[in-house]
Design a protein around this motif. Structure first.
Motif, PDB file in Angstrom:
ATOM      1  N   VAL A 210       0.856  -1.195   0.000  1.00 30.03           N
ATOM      2  CA  VAL A 210       0.000   0.000   0.000  1.00 30.03           C
ATOM      3  C   VAL A 210       0.889   1.241   0.000  1.00 30.03           C
ATOM      4  N   SER A 211       0.626   2.157  -0.915  1.00 32.11           N
ATOM      5  CA  SER A 211       1.410   3.397  -0.978  1.00 32.11           C
ATOM      6  C   SER A 211       0.541   4.587  -0.596  1.00 32.11           C
ATOM      7  N   LEU A 212       1.189   5.602  -0.040  1.00 30.26           N
ATOM      8  CA  LEU A 212       0.502   6.833   0.358  1.00 30.26           C
ATOM      9  C   LEU A 212       1.164   8.005  -0.343  1.00 30.26           C
ATOM     10  N   ALA A 213       0.351   8.861  -0.946  1.00 29.80           N
ATOM     11  CA  ALA A 213       0.858  10.064  -1.606  1.00 29.80           C
ATOM     12  C   ALA A 213       0.192  11.289  -1.010  1.00 29.80           C
ATOM     13  N   TYR A 214       0.988  12.357  -0.807  1.00 33.11           N
ATOM     14  CA  TYR A 214       0.476  13.646  -0.368  1.00 33.11           C
ATOM     15  C   TYR A 214       0.374  14.546  -1.603  1.00 33.11           C
ATOM     16  N   LEU A 215      -0.818  15.094  -1.852  1.00 33.50           N
ATOM     17  CA  LEU A 215      -1.049  15.920  -3.033  1.00 33.50           C
ATOM     18  C   LEU A 215      -1.558  17.292  -2.593  1.00 33.50           C
ATOM     19  N   LEU A 223      -4.872  13.116   0.381  1.00 37.72           N
ATOM     20  CA  LEU A 223      -4.123  11.911   0.725  1.00 37.72           C
ATOM     21  C   LEU A 223      -4.633  10.785  -0.160  1.00 37.72           C
ATOM     22  N   ARG A 224      -3.726  10.162  -0.920  1.00 37.87           N
ATOM     23  CA  ARG A 224      -4.166   9.103  -1.821  1.00 37.87           C
ATOM     24  C   ARG A 224      -3.520   7.775  -1.431  1.00 37.87           C
ATOM     25  N   LEU A 225      -4.351   6.823  -1.035  1.00 42.03           N
ATOM     26  CA  LEU A 225      -3.905   5.464  -0.752  1.00 42.03           C
ATOM     27  C   LEU A 225      -4.083   4.624  -2.013  1.00 42.03           C
ATOM     28  N   SER A 226      -3.080   3.817  -2.353  1.00 44.85           N
ATOM     29  CA  SER A 226      -3.145   3.005  -3.571  1.00 44.85           C
ATOM     30  C   SER A 226      -2.682   1.582  -3.289  1.00 44.85           C
TER      31      SER A 226
END
Length: 417
Positions: A210-215, A223-226
């Motif tokens: 699972v990856s987390l990105a701050y946009l 916050l995008r969880l992928s």
């Protein structure tokens, strides 16, 4: 393992910045939803050499190569010829395409088919034809090794129709189904660094897949969880379990668990409350009004907006007391309050947002520093304004002021629930 895709958009108009490359954005989103990992997005010129070179370079590097543009009937449209030559094929007239083009021209455009239009019916003899229900240029699909190549027209609504009606069913039937699951959490009123601090322990506990990105953007952070895999239900549960564990320090800033702006959440609140909103804008130039006016069905909660950019228009249209402006200044708390109050009255709305400020880039005859703005809020109970100094450049001031105004009125709506 991810299915992979590469997007190639063809056209000098893209390279010189004459148009925005919306096709690439659309295809990226749609391919992601189908489970693909996008290797690259590339734009090339309308020349045989440029198209030939990119076809050779990307061949074998992805499961699916999508090309858009250059399929028209004029001499500058060379994609089809290069595509055909790349596969050592020949162009032949397709009877179904010819019939469709003829009927489209005769029934819709009310003119007979010309020799130039007949060229649209030429396709590589070995290609799978992808029907273009809304235009004359068909899509074409061919295979090289393990790579599927697809050519589609560059006209967005034609490309989108072919993609949804013809290509998506083919992909689902012929390629292994995998899933990319994303969950976007919209936060407002908290900076990226502070958000990361609140999330440190939670982020450290994320599973490896699972990856987390701050946009970040002005006034908000997404916050995008992928996660990627083959079991859709299991992936959805994994993401939801992680969302359920978000710390309370973060949850108080969350306005949505979907990838939608605060304006959409305000619209939902207004519908739930059976209330309405209006705007009185100065330096924001109608940005707030456009956000709400552009949504179908907005008449249920959006009463109207006015751009009173000049001082005199604030007096003539909004009825602001000229004496007040002379005493306090056009960029002031008092004027922002009156703008919001009078917009609420003018449009007979329950809530109103007003903006006045010095967005720059020059100070002009205003007596406040560059970047100084006042945002006024009128609710069924109160009217008030807040001062902000948003610095420069002008675009940043406008964007941040819009975000702050939306957050302010959203917080007031929550008090009215």
């Amino acid at each position: 393992m991810n299915l992979t895709a590469t997007i190639v958009t063809i056209g000098d108009e893209i390279l010189i910045g004459q148009i925005v490359n919306t096709n690439a954005t659309y295809l990226s989103k749609e391919l992601d939803s189908l489970g693909f990992k996008i290797n690259e997005v590339v734009s090339v010129a309308d020349t045989q050499e440029a198209i030939r070179n990119v076809l050779s370079r990307v061949n074998g590097t992805a499961d699916l190569i999508l090309l858009t543009g250059g399929l028209g009937p004029t001499k500058d449209d060379v994609t089809k010829k290069v595509f055909c030559d790349f596969f050592n094929d020949e162009l032949v007239q397709n009877p179904e395409v010819l019939m469709h083009v003829t009927m489209l021209l005769e029934n819709y455009y009310k003119r007979p088919i010309s020799e130039v239009n007949k060229l649209q019916a030429l396709v590589p003899s070995k290609a799978i034809v992808l029907k273009n229900r809304v235009g004359t240029a068909p899509g074409m699909l061919m295979k090289s090794g393990n790579t599927f190549f697809v050519c589609m027209p560059g006209v967005p609504y034609e490309m989108e129709t072919i993609f949804q009606e013809e290509l998506v069913p083919f992909v689902k039937e012929n390629l292994v189904k995998e899933y990319n699951i994303h969950r976007t959490i919209m936060t407002y009123g908290v900076g990226e660094s502070l958000l990361a601090e609140f999330l440190q322990e939670w982020e450290d506990g994320l599973p490896n897949d699972v990856s987390l990105a701050y946009l970040p953007s002005p006034g908000s952070v997404r916050l995008r969880l992928s996660v990627h895999g083959t079991d859709y239900d299991l992936l959805e549960k994994k993401i939801q379990d992680l969302v359920d564990l978000l710390p309370n320090e973060v949850l108080k800033y969350v306005v949505s668990f979907q990838d939608e702006g605060i304006d959409k959440n305000i619209a939902k609140q207004l519908l739930n409350l059976q209330k309405s909103i209006s705007f009185a804008e100065s330096f924001t130039g109608g940005v707030l009004t456009q956000l709400f006016a552009s949504v179908p069905g907005a008449s249920a909660y959006f009463n109207g907006g006015v751009v009173t950019y000049a001082t005199q228009s604030k007096i003539d249209v909004l009825g602001i007391d000229e004496t007040l402006i002379c005493k306090e200044g056009v960029v002031s708390e008092a004027v922002a309050i009156e703008m919001a109050r009078n917009a609420k009255r003018l449009f007979k709305s329950d809530f109103a947002v007003a903006t006045t400020g010095n967005a720059g880039p020059t100070k002009g005859d205003l007596n406040v520093p560059l970047g100084t703005v006042f945002i006024g809020i009128a609710t069924p109970e109160v009217v008030f304004a807040k001062e902000f100094n948003l610095g420069q450049p002008r675009e940043k001031v406008v964007q941040e002021a819009v975000s702050k105004g939306l957050l302010m009125v959203y917080e007031e709506m929550l008090k009215n629930k």
